[in-house]
Structures are given as C-alpha cells and as structure tokens.
Design a protein around this motif. Structure first.
Motif, PDB file in Angstrom:
ATOM      1  N   VAL A  71     -34.886  13.742  52.817  1.00 31.37           N
ATOM      2  CA  VAL A  71     -36.171  14.178  53.355  1.00 31.37           C
ATOM      3  C   VAL A  71     -36.038  14.218  54.869  1.00 31.37           C
ATOM      4  O   VAL A  71     -35.626  13.218  55.482  1.00 31.37           O
ATOM      5  CB  VAL A  71     -37.316  13.233  52.947  1.00 31.37           C
ATOM      6  N   ILE A  72     -36.352  15.357  55.466  1.00 29.36           N
ATOM      7  CA  ILE A  72     -36.209  15.530  56.911  1.00 29.36           C
ATOM      8  C   ILE A  72     -37.577  15.845  57.515  1.00 29.36           C
ATOM      9  O   ILE A  72     -38.266  16.761  57.064  1.00 29.36           O
ATOM     10  CB  ILE A  72     -35.221  16.669  57.242  1.00 29.36           C
ATOM     11  N   ARG A  73     -37.961  15.107  58.528  1.00 30.91           N
ATOM     12  CA  ARG A  73     -39.270  15.273  59.170  1.00 30.91           C
ATOM     13  C   ARG A  73     -39.249  16.462  60.128  1.00 30.91           C
ATOM     14  O   ARG A  73     -38.241  16.725  60.803  1.00 30.91           O
ATOM     15  CB  ARG A  73     -39.621  13.987  59.911  1.00 30.91           C
ATOM     16  N   VAL A  74     -40.376  17.148  60.187  1.00 30.34           N
ATOM     17  CA  VAL A  74     -40.571  18.256  61.115  1.00 30.34           C
ATOM     18  C   VAL A  74     -41.678  17.879  62.089  1.00 30.34           C
ATOM     19  O   VAL A  74     -42.795  17.545  61.675  1.00 30.34           O
ATOM     20  CB  VAL A  74     -40.954  19.560  60.376  1.00 30.34           C
ATOM     21  N   TYR A  75     -41.358  17.895  63.373  1.00 29.00           N
ATOM     22  CA  TYR A  75     -42.336  17.647  64.431  1.00 29.00           C
ATOM     23  C   TYR A  75     -42.426  18.895  65.296  1.00 29.00           C
ATOM     24  O   TYR A  75     -41.413  19.364  65.831  1.00 29.00           O
ATOM     25  CB  TYR A  75     -41.915  16.472  65.317  1.00 29.00           C
ATOM     26  N   GLY A  76     -43.616  19.441  65.440  1.00 26.31           N
ATOM     27  CA  GLY A  76     -43.795  20.603  66.310  1.00 26.31           C
ATOM     28  C   GLY A  76     -42.925  21.782  65.936  1.00 26.31           C
ATOM     29  O   GLY A  76     -42.488  22.537  66.804  1.00 26.31           O
ATOM     30  N   GLY A  77     -42.648  21.936  64.656  1.00 30.34           N
ATOM     31  CA  GLY A  77     -41.838  23.049  64.183  1.00 30.34           C
ATOM     32  C   GLY A  77     -40.343  22.820  64.283  1.00 30.34           C
ATOM     33  O   GLY A  77     -39.560  23.727  63.970  1.00 30.34           O
ATOM     34  N   ILE A  78     -39.919  21.619  64.702  1.00 32.08           N
ATOM     35  CA  ILE A  78     -38.504  21.323  64.891  1.00 32.08           C
ATOM     36  C   ILE A  78     -38.081  20.191  63.955  1.00 32.08           C
ATOM     37  O   ILE A  78     -38.772  19.180  63.825  1.00 32.08           O
ATOM     38  CB  ILE A  78     -38.215  20.922  66.351  1.00 32.08           C
ATOM     39  N   LEU A  79     -36.928  20.360  63.305  1.00 34.31           N
ATOM     40  CA  LEU A  79     -36.363  19.307  62.473  1.00 34.31           C
ATOM     41  C   LEU A  79     -35.918  18.145  63.352  1.00 34.31           C
ATOM     42  O   LEU A  79     -35.252  18.343  64.375  1.00 34.31           O
ATOM     43  CB  LEU A  79     -35.165  19.840  61.690  1.00 34.31           C
ATOM     44  N   PHE A  80     -36.289  16.926  62.950  1.00 34.01           N
ATOM     45  CA  PHE A  80     -35.932  15.731  63.712  1.00 34.01           C
ATOM     46  C   PHE A  80     -34.740  15.049  63.048  1.00 34.01           C
ATOM     47  O   PHE A  80     -34.765  14.768  61.852  1.00 34.01           O
ATOM     48  CB  PHE A  80     -37.134  14.784  63.772  1.00 34.01           C
ATOM     49  N   THR A  81     -33.702  14.772  63.822  1.00 35.41           N
ATOM     50  CA  THR A  81     -32.464  14.137  63.348  1.00 35.41           C
ATOM     51  C   THR A  81     -31.898  14.876  62.126  1.00 35.41           C
ATOM     52  O   THR A  81     -31.429  14.254  61.171  1.00 35.41           O
ATOM     53  CB  THR A  81     -32.681  12.638  63.011  1.00 35.41           C
ATOM     54  N   ALA A  82     -31.898  16.199  62.185  1.00 29.83           N
ATOM     55  CA  ALA A  82     -31.401  17.000  61.058  1.00 29.83           C
ATOM     56  C   ALA A  82     -29.928  16.738  60.790  1.00 29.83           C
ATOM     57  O   ALA A  82     -29.513  16.609  59.634  1.00 29.83           O
ATOM     58  CB  ALA A  82     -31.630  18.486  61.331  1.00 29.83           C
ATOM     59  N   ASP A  83     -29.119  16.661  61.840  1.00 30.12           N
ATOM     60  CA  ASP A  83     -27.682  16.455  61.650  1.00 30.12           C
ATOM     61  C   ASP A  83     -27.404  15.147  60.930  1.00 30.12           C
ATOM     62  O   ASP A  83     -26.533  15.077  60.046  1.00 30.12           O
ATOM     63  CB  ASP A  83     -26.957  16.474  62.996  1.00 30.12           C
TER      64      ASP A  83
END
Length: 289
Positions: free
Chosen positions: A40-52
């Motif tokens: 599960v990957i969080r999205v803040y302001g349209g940007i993936l957070f810590t995606a890598d």
C-alpha cells in the motif's frame, strides 16, 4: 479527471482496465492459499510517497516466497504512477498485489508457464471529518506465523486481532507474543520513556514498515535516542508517550492501551517533534495547471 470521479481505472497484469473488464481465475493461488504479496503506497498532493521503498519491499517479499514478478521495479513504478494519474488521485493510496498465478489446486508451486497475477487499484480520501487526535489500543496475543517480515496476503490472524480491538472500542490491536510486544495488526508501535523511544528491532517477528523507516530517519536527524529492543507488555502501560505508525496513518499518537491512559492522554513532546519532522518529508502538492 477530478479525484474519485467517473469509472475508475485498475491495473491488471500489464494493462489498465475498467472494472467491468477485470477477470481473475477461481484457481488463482491467492484465493486458495494466500500465495502472494502486496503493498500500500500513500499519495500526498498527487505524488506517491516513498514509492521506491514500497516497491522495493514488494519485490523483496516476492523474492522471499520464491516468486519472480513478470516485470521490473521501474516498470512497476511507472504503472503505479500512471494509475494514480488516470484516477485523478490527490489524497489517497494505491494498493497493488501479486499472486503466484492461476493453476489447479496443489500445495507445491505450479509448473512452468504459470505467470504471477498483478492487480492494483487506487482509493481517494474524502474531505470528511478530521481523524481523532489520538487512538486507543487493545492488547492481543500475536498468533501470526514466523515470517512477519514478508508482506504476504496471509492476514487472517491480523484480521482477527483487529476485530478484537474493534469489539473493545479500540482503533488498533497491540500484538504481543507471550507478553513481549511486537507490533500492531497493521502498524508498528513505539513507546517513549524518559525521553527515549523503545520499539521492537527489525526481525522476522515484525514487518519493517516504510513509515517506521522514515520515523527512524527523523529520529537520527533530531538526535532522538532510540532503544531497539522488545518491550514487555506490562511496561507499555507506564510509558510517558506511545504512538503507532503506518502508511495510511502516518504517525498516530496513542492515548490509552487496554483502557489505561498513557501519560496525560495527549500527544507528548517527543511524538509531536517526530510528527513535525515527518510532515516536512511529505511531498509538496502537484502544482495545478
């Protein structure tokens, strides 16, 4: 597309499809055995957070169960980013999972030619009420298997623990093995005593949460002492502060455990400092055009 509007787009293997195009075999090993992994990957302001970090852990989990995914990490990241864009997600998260594939039901791995099945979807967060300032926990015996470091689909023990906490009016379960605290049913946990943070060390008994890793980075940057050693359940009740971390919650201060108030029941100074440091690491919103 506005956030949450229209028919959603989903990831199915290497394609983007609509809900009415999704088909998953009844013989998928995810159904039979929970034979798969997820993130599960969080999205803040349209940007993936810590995606890598999340995608890296997905591939690590797959490797630990001896499953080769059909495409690499960079392609996976590109597909997840496209999924977020196609669904217009501004605040929300992405769920992605991979099962070993569809094959007749036998316990051993299927033969050659069976390809893992990858699925993914997004969830937008609404503009509803603000989350509670603090949460409460209920201690539950940790009956999970011995490889909690793998983010697998085998979550029945987690579900039962979360349900027990829910039935006691608590937000999360505080798991322990014979009185030794491990983590939450879907979170990592931290206690603070005399200005020192206490948390379970990384091992096969916990999932090394991505948010946990960010918090540990914040601690290092702040010069915050951390003691990575298992806590006894009886000791958590006397902590000055307590908080949990997860992808969807970030840092959540804990006000009570098993009905016993922690500190003064409000976020303490160490927790507040970490929350402020964590917020500074969040991506800036995508500029509107």
């Amino acid at each position: 597309m506005k956030e949450g509007s229209g028919m959603s787009t989903y990831l199915l293997n290497d394609r983007f499809v609509k809900e009415d195009e999704i088909t998953v075999s009844i013989e998928d090993r995810g159904y039979y055995f929970g034979d798969g992994v997820y993130e599960v990957i969080r999205v803040y302001g349209g940007i993936l957070f810590t995606a890598d970090e999340h995608i890296g852990r997905l591939y690590e989990s797959a490797s630990k169960i001896r499953m080769d995914l059909p495409y690499g990490e960079e392609e996976m990241k590109a597909k997840i980013e496209q999924l977020v864009k196609d669904n217009g997600i501004i605040e929300g998260h992405v769920y992605v999972q991979a099962t070993r594939g569809a094959a007749p039901r036998v316990h051993q791995f299927p033969g050659e030619g069976v390809v893992p099945v990858i699925t993914g979807y997004t969830k937008a967060y609404g503009q509803g009420a603000e989350p509670a300032e603090t949460v409460s926990l209920k201690s539950v015996e940790d009956i999970r298997w011995m490889r909690c470091d793998i983010k697998s689909l085998n979550l029945l023990a987690n579900v039962l623990a979360k349900q027990e906490a829910h039935e006691h009016g608590c937000y999360e379960a505080l798991l322990h093995r014979g009185g030794t605290v491990t983590e939450g049913s879907s979170s990592n946990v931290f206690g603070v005593k005399d200005g020192v943070i206490h948390t379970h060390p990384v091992s096969n008994f916990i999932l090394n949460g991505i948010t946990r890793r960010v918090v540990m980075e914040c601690c290092e940057e702040l010069g915050q002492p951390v003691h990575e050693q298992p806590m006894a359940l009886e000791d958590v009740y006397t902590m000055d502060e307590f908080f949990m971390t997860s992808t969807t919650n970030g840092i959540a201060p804990v006000s009570a455990i098993d009905g016993r108030q922690i500190g003064d029941g409000r976020p303490g100074p160490v927790t507040k400092a970490l929350m402020a440091a964590f917020d500074k690491k969040l991506p800036a919103p995508v500029a509107s055009k």
